[in-house]
Design a protein around this motif. Structure first.
Motif, mmCIF file in Angstrom:
data_model
loop_
_atom_site.group_PDB
_atom_site.id
_atom_site.type_symbol
_atom_site.label_atom_id
_atom_site.label_comp_id
_atom_site.label_asym_id
_atom_site.label_seq_id
_atom_site.Cartn_x
_atom_site.Cartn_y
_atom_site.Cartn_z
ATOM 1 N N PHE A 104 0.840 -1.105 0.052
ATOM 2 C CA PHE A 104 -0.085 -0.077 -0.070
ATOM 3 C C PHE A 104 0.742 1.323 0.154
ATOM 4 C CE2 PHE A 104 -3.276 -2.906 2.397
ATOM 5 C CZ PHE A 104 -3.613 -3.557 1.109
ATOM 6 N N GLY A 105 1.978 1.250 0.505
ATOM 7 C CA GLY A 105 2.863 2.269 0.552
ATOM 8 C C GLY A 105 4.146 2.288 -0.382
ATOM 9 N N ALA A 106 4.030 1.461 -1.194
ATOM 10 C CA ALA A 106 5.001 0.929 -2.394
ATOM 11 C C ALA A 106 5.078 2.202 -3.255
ATOM 12 C CB ALA A 106 4.841 -0.308 -3.069
ATOM 13 N N MET A 107 4.422 3.053 -3.786
ATOM 14 C CA MET A 107 4.211 4.275 -4.484
ATOM 15 C C MET A 107 4.450 5.561 -3.761
ATOM 16 S SD MET A 107 2.183 2.557 -7.778
ATOM 17 C CE MET A 107 2.907 3.864 -9.021
ATOM 18 N N GLY A 145 8.189 7.623 4.637
ATOM 19 C CA GLY A 145 7.838 6.316 4.912
ATOM 20 C C GLY A 145 7.303 5.268 3.781
ATOM 21 N N GLY A 146 7.364 5.797 2.696
ATOM 22 C CA GLY A 146 6.957 4.947 1.464
ATOM 23 C C GLY A 146 8.056 4.227 1.020
ATOM 24 N N LEU A 147 7.759 3.249 -0.243
ATOM 25 C CA LEU A 147 9.105 2.452 -0.576
ATOM 26 C C LEU A 147 9.549 3.188 -1.910
ATOM 27 C CD1 LEU A 147 7.790 -1.373 -0.254
ATOM 28 C CD2 LEU A 147 9.264 -0.002 1.496
ATOM 29 N N GLN A 148 8.759 4.040 -2.501
ATOM 30 C CA GLN A 148 9.174 5.020 -3.688
ATOM 31 C C GLN A 148 9.683 4.009 -4.674
ATOM 32 O OE1 GLN A 148 10.996 8.661 -2.448
ATOM 33 N NE2 GLN A 148 12.551 8.539 -4.159
ATOM 34 N N ILE A 149 8.848 3.043 -4.916
ATOM 35 C CA ILE A 149 9.189 2.036 -6.271
ATOM 36 C C ILE A 149 9.144 2.576 -7.670
ATOM 37 C CG2 ILE A 149 8.735 -0.044 -4.853
ATOM 38 C CD1 ILE A 149 6.262 -0.329 -6.637
ATOM 39 N N GLY A 150 9.749 2.116 -8.581
ATOM 40 C CA GLY A 150 9.836 2.759 -9.699
ATOM 41 C C GLY A 150 8.698 2.042 -10.602
ATOM 42 N N LEU A 151 8.484 2.282 -11.828
ATOM 43 C CA LEU A 151 7.363 2.033 -12.711
ATOM 44 C C LEU A 151 7.596 0.413 -13.105
ATOM 45 C CD1 LEU A 151 4.994 3.131 -14.273
ATOM 46 C CD2 LEU A 151 6.235 3.262 -16.294
ATOM 47 N N LYS A 152 8.635 -0.057 -13.393
ATOM 48 C CA LYS A 152 8.824 -1.331 -13.594
ATOM 49 C C LYS A 152 8.517 -2.157 -12.415
ATOM 50 C CE LYS A 152 10.412 -1.331 -17.823
ATOM 51 N NZ LYS A 152 11.554 -1.934 -18.401
ATOM 52 N N SER A 153 9.044 -1.847 -11.209
ATOM 53 C CA SER A 153 8.683 -2.635 -10.011
ATOM 54 C C SER A 153 7.093 -2.627 -9.859
ATOM 55 C CB SER A 153 9.410 -2.126 -8.794
ATOM 56 O OG SER A 153 10.894 -2.004 -8.773
ATOM 57 N N PHE A 154 6.542 -1.577 -9.956
ATOM 58 C CA PHE A 154 5.093 -1.471 -9.912
ATOM 59 C C PHE A 154 4.556 -2.702 -10.800
ATOM 60 C CE2 PHE A 154 1.518 0.167 -12.192
ATOM 61 C CZ PHE A 154 0.398 0.013 -11.311
ATOM 62 N N ALA A 155 4.832 -2.608 -12.211
ATOM 63 C CA ALA A 155 4.414 -3.585 -13.079
ATOM 64 C C ALA A 155 4.542 -5.043 -12.761
ATOM 65 C CB ALA A 155 4.936 -3.126 -14.265
ATOM 66 N N ALA A 156 5.736 -5.318 -12.301
ATOM 67 C CA ALA A 156 6.132 -6.635 -11.804
ATOM 68 C C ALA A 156 5.089 -7.236 -10.549
ATOM 69 C CB ALA A 156 7.587 -6.690 -11.506
ATOM 70 N N PHE A 191 -4.598 -0.910 -8.036
ATOM 71 C CA PHE A 191 -4.966 0.358 -7.795
ATOM 72 C C PHE A 191 -4.768 1.102 -6.359
ATOM 73 C CE2 PHE A 191 -7.972 -0.313 -11.536
ATOM 74 C CZ PHE A 191 -7.733 0.714 -12.217
ATOM 75 N N LEU A 192 -4.992 0.124 -5.236
ATOM 76 C CA LEU A 192 -4.657 0.654 -4.107
ATOM 77 C C LEU A 192 -3.295 1.347 -4.035
ATOM 78 C CD1 LEU A 192 -6.255 -2.014 -1.728
ATOM 79 C CD2 LEU A 192 -7.246 0.434 -2.506
ATOM 80 N N MET A 193 -2.201 0.623 -4.790
ATOM 81 C CA MET A 193 -0.862 1.183 -4.863
ATOM 82 C C MET A 193 -0.951 2.585 -5.473
ATOM 83 S SD MET A 193 1.933 -1.765 -5.442
ATOM 84 C CE MET A 193 0.961 -2.552 -6.876
ATOM 85 N N THR A 194 -1.371 2.709 -6.838
ATOM 86 C CA THR A 194 -1.417 3.897 -7.458
ATOM 87 C C THR A 194 -2.530 5.102 -7.004
ATOM 88 O OG1 THR A 194 -3.112 2.867 -8.914
ATOM 89 C CG2 THR A 194 -0.843 2.685 -9.811
ATOM 90 N N HIS A 195 -3.375 4.665 -6.293
ATOM 91 C CA HIS A 195 -4.164 5.567 -5.744
ATOM 92 C C HIS A 195 -3.311 6.348 -4.653
ATOM 93 C CE1 HIS A 195 -8.062 3.761 -7.278
ATOM 94 N NE2 HIS A 195 -7.464 4.562 -8.197
ATOM 95 N N SER A 196 -2.456 5.784 -3.590
ATOM 96 C CA SER A 196 -1.893 6.581 -2.688
ATOM 97 C C SER A 196 -0.717 7.233 -3.489
ATOM 98 C CB SER A 196 -1.130 5.436 -1.742
ATOM 99 O OG SER A 196 -1.912 5.128 -0.641
ATOM 100 N N TRP A 197 -0.366 6.897 -4.386
ATOM 101 C CA TRP A 197 0.653 7.629 -5.443
ATOM 102 C C TRP A 197 -0.115 8.961 -6.144
ATOM 103 C CZ3 TRP A 197 -0.476 7.894 -10.702
ATOM 104 C CH2 TRP A 197 0.532 8.776 -11.472
ATOM 105 N N PRO A 256 -3.678 -3.926 -18.719
ATOM 106 C CA PRO A 256 -2.837 -5.068 -19.354
ATOM 107 C C PRO A 256 -2.060 -5.879 -18.324
ATOM 108 C CG PRO A 256 -1.706 -2.780 -19.945
ATOM 109 C CD PRO A 256 -3.262 -2.758 -19.116
ATOM 110 N N LEU A 257 -1.559 -5.100 -17.394
ATOM 111 C CA LEU A 257 -0.661 -5.993 -16.447
ATOM 112 C C LEU A 257 -1.608 -7.092 -15.662
ATOM 113 C CD1 LEU A 257 1.192 -3.118 -14.602
ATOM 114 C CD2 LEU A 257 2.098 -5.031 -15.941
ATOM 115 N N VAL A 258 -2.777 -6.872 -15.435
ATOM 116 C CA VAL A 258 -3.688 -8.036 -14.812
ATOM 117 C C VAL A 258 -4.007 -8.831 -16.036
ATOM 118 C CG1 VAL A 258 -5.852 -8.380 -13.953
ATOM 119 C CG2 VAL A 258 -4.621 -6.445 -13.379
ATOM 120 N N ALA A 259 -4.307 -8.542 -17.512
ATOM 121 C CA ALA A 259 -4.319 -9.293 -18.390
ATOM 122 C C ALA A 259 -3.259 -10.100 -18.586
ATOM 123 C CB ALA A 259 -4.646 -8.533 -19.638
#
Length: 374
Positions: free
Chosen positions: A31-34, A40-51, A69-75, A218-221
């Motif tokens: 939830f705090g990845a982005m 206190g977040g993890l500040q991940i990059g786009l490729k990590s989010f995709a994986a 969506f929960l990751m990106t909505h906090s972002w 597309p990631l979920v697909a």
């Protein structure tokens, strides 16, 4: 992701992700990845989010959808002013938030902010959320209005054959007051120099919302296609052809079909990886300007094509798996139903996206409003 797959039927019964899955996501700090590291977040990059999103969807499509969506909505909320973030996050590294844009509501300017009214559809994750971001049209243009979930009405309308655990219900508000700092112009939030990008050293905050959020589809697909490949391979060895008594796994047409499905998943992966690379190149490293319309068309075409190609692989595998997969509880049956619902999302409307993208690639204007969100 066997645990997520095992919980799939429970999520369907509940109409939302099981509590154990939310607890697992929290323990993994998804939830705090982005969120920025400064809070206190993890500040991940786009490729990590995709994986992460693709991997979750391999276990269960709804888990990938809601996790993404929960990751990106906090972002997304991290792009707002510090005043807004203080109200929303209240010193915590993350919050759970849903969002709904269609159809847009109405916003009337009043002293200190706006009053919004409307009924929004498809608020995925609303059953888990503390906040919801609602799109509303005002005399000042489109607004992203951030409101507490306990102030809106949730209508449980998500009665569908697939993706049931996303809980994508309707949300309604009638004259709800939204303070001005929580009603943000869409263009301001989407800009590379949004307030959050100025306040935090997190490059992802410079990326436009309409460039990141559509990646979830597309990631979920792809994740569901990964799962279909796995499940087909696990199950095909026990199938017997009634007409011949032979094992289906020994038939050349089975080999050809699996090879074709595998290649389509690999093709979708490469197409999406190319789109991700183009996004990082276009918006990373402190770049402040939008790429050309043609470059954006290339990104959009790749994002949508990846999802469409992944679903083609799922179709091949489902049709070759026999009627027995549609017995209650078989994970391939759930994948079949999930993909039928997902493919009707506007983000995966290949005819529309390819038409608009082709127009842009031919050097023709899309109109000011359409180009701003393209």
């Amino acid at each position: 992701m066997p645990v997520l797959r095992e919980r799939g039927p429970e999520g369907e019964r509940l109409g939302q992700l099981p509590p154990a899955t939310l607890a697992d996501f929290e323990a993994a700090e998804f939830f705090g990845a982005m969120r920025p590291a400064e809070v206190g977040g993890l500040q991940i990059g786009l490729k990590s989010f995709a994986a992460i999103t693709r991997t979750l969807a391999r276990g269960d499509a709804s888990a990938g959808w809601i996790g993404g969506f929960l990751m990106t909505h906090s972002w997304m909320l991290s792009k707002l002013s510090l005043e807004a973030q203080r109200d929303i996050f209240a010193g915590r590294p993350w919050v759970l938030a849903a969002a709904a844009a269609a159809p847009p509501g109405r916003a009337e300017r009043v002293a200190g902010g706006y009053r919004i009214s409307g009924r929004w559809r498809f608020a995925s994750g609303i059953m888990h959320s503390e906040w919801v971001v609602l799109m509303a049209m005002s005399e000042d243009g489109p607004l992203s209005c951030v409101v507490r979930v306990d102030l809106v009405t949730i209508h449980k309308t998500w009665d569908v054959p697939g993706m049931e655990a996303t809980g994508s219900n309707d949300v309604e508000a009638d004259g709800l007051f939204v303070p001005e700092h929580l009603a943000v112009g869409f263009a301001e939030a989407a800009a590379a120099d949004c307030p959050g990008a100025k306040a935090f050293d997190y490059p992802m905050l410079r990326y436009p919302m309409h460039r990141v959020l559509p990646l979830i589809h597309p990631l979920v697909a792809l994740g569901t296609a990964d799962a279909a490949l796995e499940l087909f391979r696990d199950g095909i060895g026990s199938r017997i052809r009634p007409q011949t008594g032979g094992r289906v796994i020994e038939e050349p047409m089975t080999h050809q079909l699996y090879g074709e499905a595998f290649h389509r998943v690999r093709t979708a992966e490469l197409v999406l990886d190319d789109a991700l690379d183009r996004i990082v190149f276009s918006y990373g490293a402190g770049k402040q300007e939008e790429p050309s319309l043609e470059r954006r068309a290339e990104i959009n075409l790749g994002v949508t094509a990846a999802g469409v190609i992944a679903f083609e692989a799922v179709d091949l595998l489902v049709r070759a798996s026999g009627a027995s997969i549609h017995r209650t509880g078989h994970p391939l049956d759930r994948i079949c139903r999930d993909t039928q619902v997902m493919r009707n999302h506007g983000m995966l409307d290949w005819r529309y996206v390819s038409s608009v993208g082709g127009r842009a690639l031919l050097g023709l204007s899309l109109g000011e409003h359409a180009e701003a969100l393209f």
